[in-house]
Design an enzyme around this catalytic site. Structure first.
Site, short mmCIF file in Angstrom:
data_model
loop_
_atom_site.label_atom_id
_atom_site.label_comp_id
_atom_site.label_asym_id
_atom_site.label_seq_id
_atom_site.Cartn_x
_atom_site.Cartn_y
_atom_site.Cartn_z
N GLY A 158 0.87 -1.10 0.00
CA GLY A 158 0.02 -0.08 0.08
C GLY A 158 0.92 1.16 0.08
N ASN A 193 1.69 3.14 -2.81
CA ASN A 193 0.80 3.95 -3.60
C ASN A 193 -0.45 4.55 -2.96
OD1 ASN A 193 2.06 4.26 -6.41
ND2 ASN A 193 2.25 2.08 -6.13
N ARG A 232 -15.54 -17.89 -9.23
CA ARG A 232 -14.91 -16.55 -9.79
C ARG A 232 -16.05 -15.54 -10.00
NH1 ARG A 232 -10.36 -13.12 -9.47
NH2 ARG A 232 -9.21 -14.89 -8.99
N ASN A 273 -5.11 2.70 -13.28
CA ASN A 273 -4.32 1.59 -12.88
C ASN A 273 -2.93 2.31 -12.68
OD1 ASN A 273 -3.11 -0.94 -11.92
ND2 ASN A 273 -2.45 -1.20 -14.05
N HIS A 279 0.99 1.04 -13.48
CA HIS A 279 1.82 -0.03 -13.67
C HIS A 279 3.39 0.53 -13.56
CE1 HIS A 279 2.88 -3.91 -15.77
NE2 HIS A 279 3.61 -3.22 -16.27
N ASP A 337 -3.43 -4.03 -19.54
CA ASP A 337 -2.58 -2.90 -19.31
C ASP A 337 -2.52 -2.21 -20.87
OD1 ASP A 337 -1.76 -3.47 -16.62
OD2 ASP A 337 -0.08 -4.73 -17.57
N GLU A 384 6.13 6.33 -9.27
CA GLU A 384 4.76 6.05 -9.24
C GLU A 384 4.07 6.86 -7.89
OE1 GLU A 384 3.92 1.87 -8.22
OE2 GLU A 384 6.11 1.46 -9.06
C1 GAR Z 1 3.49 -1.12 -7.34
O1 GAR Z 1 4.82 -1.22 -7.82
C2 GAR Z 1 2.44 -1.20 -8.34
O2 GAR Z 1 3.16 -0.41 -9.45
C3 GAR Z 1 2.45 -2.63 -8.83
O3 GAR Z 1 2.38 -3.26 -7.63
C4 GAR Z 1 3.18 -2.74 -6.69
C5 GAR Z 1 2.20 -2.43 -5.43
O4 GAR Z 1 2.81 -1.62 -4.38
N1 GAR Z 1 1.22 -2.84 -9.62
C6 GAR Z 1 1.50 -3.82 -10.53
O5 GAR Z 1 2.40 -4.40 -10.92
C7 GAR Z 1 0.02 -3.91 -11.62
N2 GAR Z 1 0.44 -4.58 -12.64
P1 GAR Z 1 2.31 -0.83 -3.20
O6 GAR Z 1 1.36 -1.97 -2.68
O7 GAR Z 1 3.37 -0.69 -2.19
O8 GAR Z 1 1.47 0.40 -3.81
#
Ligand code: GAR
Length: 211
Positions: free
Chosen positions: A12, A14, A66, A108, A110, A151, A181
């Site tokens: 978490g 982000n 699902r 999203n 990425h 994506d 990010e």
């Molecule tokens: C982040 O690096 C995000 O960009 C990636 O997962 C991580 C989550 O980190 N997302 C993907 O790879 C989606 N395809 P966080 O929980 O610390 O935010």
């Protein structure tokens, strides 16, 4: 006021960046209505609770199929009446019915420069492993709208990050988070909250100066 649902699966950071940006005013006209995780142990849920933000877990494991999980996830999100869904490290495939119900209202983050190192199988550390294996000299992060593909939706924002000699996937992941990010995701939310983003002919357009 833009009402947001943030969907998470893990640490978490982000989510933290979004909460901090709302608190210090880098994101205006927006509030996080709810944080939803597919994983009860996600540290992201604690981060939300610590800020007094509603949070809840809904796991595919607790459903017979699902399809049943997909239905429940959609009705849970609908119940919060949100304007925007932010996938902040949410590692579950978004159900088609949710994509249809929230067209151009799901974004999203990425951890690469799409269209490199994205699509099925590229998530989390795997993205950075791929970048290092290929020997790219720059990588970065992308914020995009979510469409039916993996994506493939309209790109809202991208930022480059240098790859350095001796990088491991973990080191590179951290640099991409810190330098890209945590900056571009809050910024993109601010643009949307302030009515600056439209999608035309499959491309996201941001009004006014970018940056
Ligand atoms: C982040 O690096 C995000 O960009 C990636 O997962 C991580 C989550 O980190 N997302 C993907 O790879 C989606 N395809 P966080 O929980 O610390 O935010």
């Amino acid at each position: 006021m833009l009402k947001i649902a943030v969907l998470v699966s893990g640490g978490g950071t982000n989510l933290q960046a979004i909460m901090d940006a709302i608190e210090d005013g880098r994101i205006s006209n927006a509030k996080i209505e709810v944080v939803i995780s597919n994983n009860q142990n996600a540290y992201a849920l604690k981060r939300a609770a610590d800020r007094g933000i509603k949070n809840s877990c809904i796991s595919p494991k607790d459903f017979e199929s699902r399809e049943a999980f997909n239905q429940e996830l959609l009705s849970k999100i609908n119940s919060y009446n949100v304007d925007l869904i932010v996938l902040a490290g949410f590692l579950v495939v978004i159900p088609p019915q949710m994509i249809a119900a929230y067209k151009n209202r799901i974004i999203n983050i990425h951890p690469s420069l799409i269209p490199s190192f994205c699509g099925t199988g590229y998530y989390g550390l795997k993205v950075h492993e791929g970048a290092l294996l290929r020997g790219v000299k720059v990588t970065g992060a992308t914020v995009h709208f979510v469409d039916e593909g993996t994506d493939t939706g309209p790109i809202l924002s991208q930022k480059t990050v240098e790859v350095k000699e001796g990088d491991t996937p973990e080191i590179l992941q951290r640099r991409v988070m810190e330098e890209a990010e945590w900056e571009i995701l809050p910024q993109a939310i601010d643009w949307i909250a302030n009515g600056r983003v439209t999608v035309e002919d499959g491309k996201a357009i941001v009004k006014g100066s970018v940056g």
